[in-house]
Design an enzyme around this catalytic site. Sequence first.
Site, mmCIF file in Angstrom:
data_model
loop_
_atom_site.group_PDB
_atom_site.id
_atom_site.type_symbol
_atom_site.label_atom_id
_atom_site.label_comp_id
_atom_site.label_asym_id
_atom_site.label_seq_id
_atom_site.Cartn_x
_atom_site.Cartn_y
_atom_site.Cartn_z
ATOM 1 C CE LYS A 221 4.968 3.463 7.449
ATOM 2 N NZ LYS A 221 4.312 4.305 8.475
ATOM 3 N N GLY B 102 0.828 -1.196 0.000
ATOM 4 C CA GLY B 102 0.000 0.000 0.000
ATOM 5 C C GLY B 102 0.857 1.238 0.000
ATOM 6 C CG ASP C 20 -3.526 10.127 9.476
ATOM 7 O OD1 ASP C 20 -4.691 10.449 9.139
ATOM 8 O OD2 ASP C 20 -2.668 9.777 8.648
#
Length: 794
Positions: A504, A490, A601
């Site tokens: 990441k 993603g 978030d």
Amino acid sequence: MIPIALLIILLSCFCLDFAVAIDSSITSSQLIRDPDAILSNGSNFKLGFFNPADSPYRYMGIWYDMPSEKAVIWVANRDNPLKDSSGIITISEDGNLVLVNGQKEVLWSSNVSNLVNNSTSAQLLDSGNLVLRDNINRVIVWESFQEPTDSFLPGMHHRIDQRTGKKVQLTSWKSLSDPSTGSFSAGLIHQNIPEIFVWNDSRPYWRSGPWNGQIFIGIPELKSVYLFRHNYTFGFANDWTFFALTAQGILEERFWIKWKDNWEVGFLNLRTECDVYGKCGAFGICNSQEKPICSCLEGFEPKNAEEWNRGNWTSGCIRRSKMQCERRNITGKVGKEDGFLKLNKMKVPDFTEWTSPATEDECRDQCLKNCSCIAYAFDGGIGCMVWRSINLIDIQRLPFEGTDLYIRVANSDVDEKGKKDVFVSPLIKGMFALAICTLFLWRWIAKRKEVIAKLSATNVNTVKLQDLPLFQFEELATATNNFQLSSKLGQGGFEPVYWGNAVKRLSQASGQGLEEFMNEVMVISKLQHRNLVRLLGCCVEGEEKMLIYEYMPNRSLDALLFDPLKKERLDWRKRFNIIEGISRGLLYLHRDSRLRIIHRDLKASNILLDEELNPKISDFGMAKIFGGNQDQADTGRVVGTFGYMSPEYAMEGRFSEKSDVFSFGVLLLEIVSGRKNTSFFEDDLTILGYAWKLWNENKILALVDPFLSESSFQLDMIIRCIHVGLLCVQELVKDRPNMSTVVSMLNSEIRDLPYPKEPAFTERQGAVDSESFKQIQQTYSFNDITFTLTAGRD
């Protein structure tokens, strides 16, 4: 003036509908005559006469004094009903509380011996307990709480008389219209470790699992229950809540919803077929998440294969191979030691024995040395539990929390993949571990010195990496197939995420990315919680900066929740587990960790799911650490995702714990509805506006995902979650609950929820033309990518 005849008619009509409530005491001179009743001092309960539904008979009983349908919690003459309205409740000549009919026949008595004439009185207490007092000695000589029918109330105690062995038990009604003694009973047993049982006649029908000091292992969601070991007393302490045993053997938790003027059902002991006692027979394991639900433990096979294949599992399973200790007893030969099969999240079997070992290793060692010990488990609240030379019955894998259970198996049944946890001497394990650790420590120190030197050279020294494992770029490139698109999971706000464990990789084109990278390392490296994603290490080499997280095989919540083909995997139990896990993760961030952290978030794409669909909050690049006394902060750089941001944060740059609470409320409504907050709802409403509209129109079930239609028996919990979600998204900060309160609301520890006020952002707004945002420059997207708002501060 009103005519006398009309006045008599009006009074007669009034008396047909309402019994006269008198003082809460009963004496030999002050009695209760049908249809009169008495109220407890606080007007919580009423004692009088009632007719069950569709029954011509009258009964003496106690019920909650509510305007809705009677919630009867105790019946005196359940097996000896009144056939007319001639009943009288009074104190008899021998001092007992009695019920007599019109012929002066005693239909029920408190049946206490050696009372003094005219020395007693009865009173209905505000706990619902009817007591008979000896006024001379000023003691209670009888109480209804010690002779319950089908209901268990706050303040009621389950005592076991150690002298007589008599114990307090609930017994069901025969049916809704017949309160006479039914076939089901429920109570606490204390053979070794306390457990709650439901019996069908004399046969076990359901079992709670052992009590560990906080919960019953088989029902971890029922945290409102407590137990006092020292006097064999069991009770719970939530007002306006009680448990009732139904005529079908179901133990229901019922609680009063004030704003609905109605009783709702919370906990049910029989939620799946696996909750029925011994569903899969001896050495069978029941898992409601699998089909078929029953399987044999590894190392065992069906005792009757033909019946087993037809779906009749009660015959259970038998062991395939004799254990080493059994063979040694027969042949005298010594072979390889037996091993243990480890089962996670289990409701442990019946016939538990508690033994003295204080550690898990000692518990295991003791079981291995005793050939009669065929299983063990260790729980921090209980200690060592063992099972000896008995068929293991009523084993269940739980969908949520449970205990690790170790089943003894023959060494020949220990497979090559290491699914069985074979016993190895602690000394050998320690020597082996020491050698491995020494090797890795030497390599780790050398590598760390090299990386810290590089960090100093690149002026990235704001984070302490002493406790964080370091990886080489070549290792990560190999693990991700050189960062090919096929390995990409993603896209985050500033970085792509690859399958590795989960890697990441910082985007070199992002100016903000470096700051977010270092912030995430600093925050997540200090956190440890089952509902937060775990940081395994990082890589800093040249321009490459990467974080390595534990791999989540089910990716993010949005990938399942908003996919019409995949969302079927998310039944209500899984969704509630996700909701509860997220709430506990946030509570840890806000209150329980060493740092007070605001995530800023929270959204569906930042909730990762492990192989069992347990949620883990991720992406701490925008997180903010608060000081000890800090409640809120201001910023000129608003970060977050459109649709999840609270109004005070989006428009004024103010954020606090309540900002995360708002995001959680939006996320909760998404989970219940199965729809994105950016979906189009009727009348150009947001998901918040649509939910609010349905709530006010008493049509809130229209919000529920159609895929949850099979969860109708849990609608009360679904509606409670929507209610909590609406409380979280209220416009004013002060009106929103904190996460501690949210967790208590979700667990039903707080029963009466306040009525929600109108949420913020009920109508859809354009991206840039909203008056609320006209002074803010925006770069944003919807739901899946983080955006940044930059606003000038006064």
